[in-house]
Design an enzyme around this catalytic site. Structure first.
Site, mmCIF file in Angstrom:
data_model
loop_
_atom_site.group_PDB
_atom_site.id
_atom_site.type_symbol
_atom_site.label_atom_id
_atom_site.label_comp_id
_atom_site.label_asym_id
_atom_site.label_seq_id
_atom_site.Cartn_x
_atom_site.Cartn_y
_atom_site.Cartn_z
ATOM 1 N N ASN A 207 -3.377 -15.849 -4.413
ATOM 2 C CA ASN A 207 -4.320 -17.097 -4.460
ATOM 3 C C ASN A 207 -5.672 -16.772 -4.851
ATOM 4 O O ASN A 207 -6.170 -15.594 -4.677
ATOM 5 C CB ASN A 207 -4.595 -17.667 -3.181
ATOM 6 C CG ASN A 207 -3.236 -18.435 -2.553
ATOM 7 O OD1 ASN A 207 -2.277 -18.646 -3.503
ATOM 8 N ND2 ASN A 207 -3.204 -18.614 -1.272
ATOM 9 N N PRO A 302 5.293 -15.925 6.539
ATOM 10 C CA PRO A 302 4.965 -16.572 8.043
ATOM 11 C C PRO A 302 3.662 -17.245 8.067
ATOM 12 O O PRO A 302 2.964 -16.718 7.357
ATOM 13 C CB PRO A 302 4.808 -15.142 8.882
ATOM 14 C CG PRO A 302 4.574 -14.067 8.231
ATOM 15 C CD PRO A 302 5.336 -14.513 6.778
#
Ligand code: CTP
Length: 404
Positions: A207, A302
């Site tokens: 990202n 997660p």
């Protein structure tokens, strides 16, 4: 100033050892209780008697001194301290601390204490610049040691450059102001930067994130006296003073590092831009263009914030939300779905703000309130955000406030 501060002054072998006498006097003048511990090399420069007379207590040096251990043994002494300050800290002492040696009382105390450890180096400027010393300094900083100085100027050896021990007055201000900080005794855990999810040894998914906002938050919390664990993805930033840094790469590693410390923390701030997905299979051998195919199977990562708020006794938890539109509604939905106490939302995709920029603008939301923060530079914004967390947490979740 914090009148009840209990401070261990460690003195190591350097010409600047004589300045430690003034440090002890100034600390006492500000109301601190002081115990002095010397290394063997320090005794070649000043005598223990000087410090005994000043502090009013016997000066300790040896680790296994039966008389000393009969009074306050080394573990009791390590627990007693609100801060340990090693001034002067010689090149040799930094190397020994970095190696984790515990062969004299001072190095053992630095290992055994949970209190902040301040280091005021003093040495010849060539020794200070040596890669071995610089490497030791960087490692110790990353473990949370707080460096004061060294300052630039003329040296006892006749050279000019960085290596002079900071003045005692400056050292006193740094130690006592942090010891009196509003977040003293609290542990804050902060994530920062991106995560990287490898596909093969040369490619990864990631990202956009410079880590600057998370690092600014860590710095501001540490300056207010908190013990800060900063769990960071790959970024090109120096560790802020007094912050314990743990570098990770993937979301799974970030989750593990967070879960190792979050159950004991008072506050958790999830500022990292965690990759929501990873390549479903890691290929240990580089894939050729032909093998890449048209599609890339992905697996979900997660959710770190949700894992923290699912703890039996979660810390006060603050998330971030980067959105390109419908800022407030989307951020509020995340506040609820991830069970957060607060969320700091920012609009992304505008030039000069947010990702990889120095400035940012946030909309801070909690269950029954909101506030616009900024635009401001990230350091100022971080200080304001920490202030709002401290102000509002009593009202938002009284049990999360552990009594500052
Ligand atoms: N976060 C996290 N674990 C993840 C993904 C995000 O802890 N696997 C945290 C970030 O650190 C940040 C917040 O969640 O505090 C940002 O959430 P965002 O990625 O926007 O939320 P998502 O649930 O992924 O929502 P979206 O559908 O908008 O991607």
């Amino acid at each position: 100033m914090h009148a009840a501060s209990r401070i261990i002054v460690g003195v190591t072998g350097s010409v600047a050892a004589y300045k430690a006498a003034e440090l002890v006097r100034r600390l006492q003048a500000r109301g601190a209780q002081v115990r002095v511990v010397m290394t063997e090399a320090a005794e070649a420069f000043v005598t223990p008697l000087t410090f005994q007379a000043l502090s009013g207590h016997p000066v300790r040096g040896a680790l296994l001194d039966p008389q000393g251990e009969a009074g306050m043994d080394h573990i009791t002494l390590a627990r007693w301290a609100d801060a340990v300050v090693v001034a002067p800290a010689s090149a040799d002492f930094l190397a020994r601390l970095r190696a984790g040696l515990a062969d004299d009382l001072l190095s053992t105390l630095c290992l055994a204490t949970r209190a902040p450890v301040y280091l005021a180096p003093a040495m010849n400027q060539v020794m200070w610049h040596h890669p071995a010393t610089q490497d030791n300094v960087a490692t110790l900083r990353g473990r949370g040691c707080r460096f004061i100085g060294p300052n630039d100027g003329g040296q006892a050896c006749g050279e000019v450059g960085p290596g002079r021990m900071s003045e005692p007055a400056e050292i006193v201000t740094r130690i006592l102001d942090a010891a009196g900080g509003a977040l003293r005794g609290e542990h804050w855990v902060i994530t920062a930067g991106p995560t990287r999810e490898p596909l093969d040894p040369v490619r990864f998914l990631s990202n956009r994130s410079s880590g600057r906002m998370g690092f600014a938050l860590a710095q501001a919390a540490a300056q207010s006296g908190a013990q800060v664990s900063l769990i960071s993805g790959p970024v090109a930033l120096d560790t802020p003073q007094g912050v314990r840094r743990h570098d990770v790469e993937t979301a799974q590693q970030m989750l593990e590092a967070v879960m190792a410390v979050a159950p004991e923390a008072e506050v958790f701030i999830g500022c990292a831009a965690v990759a929501d997905v990873r390549p479903a299979r890691y290929q240990p051998v580089k894939l050729g263009k032909a093998a890449l195919g048209e599609s890339l199977p992905l697996a979900r990562n997660p959710d770190i914030l949700a894992s923290v708020t699912a703890l039996t006794q979660p810390p006060f938890t603050v998330g971030f939300a980067a959105e390109t539109d419908d800022l407030e509604a989307r951020a509020r939905a995340k506040l609820r779905s991830k069970n957060l106490d607060m969320i700091a939302a920012n609009l992304v995709g505008r030039p000069g703000l947010g990702f990889e920029a120095d400035r940012n603008e946030l909309l801070l939301l909690w269950s029954d309130g909101k506030e616009h923060l900024g635009p401001a530079d990230k350091a100022a914004l971080a200080t304001t955000l920490i202030d709002r967390i401290v102000t509002h947490r009593e009202a938002i979740r009284p049990s999360a406030n552990t009594g500052i």
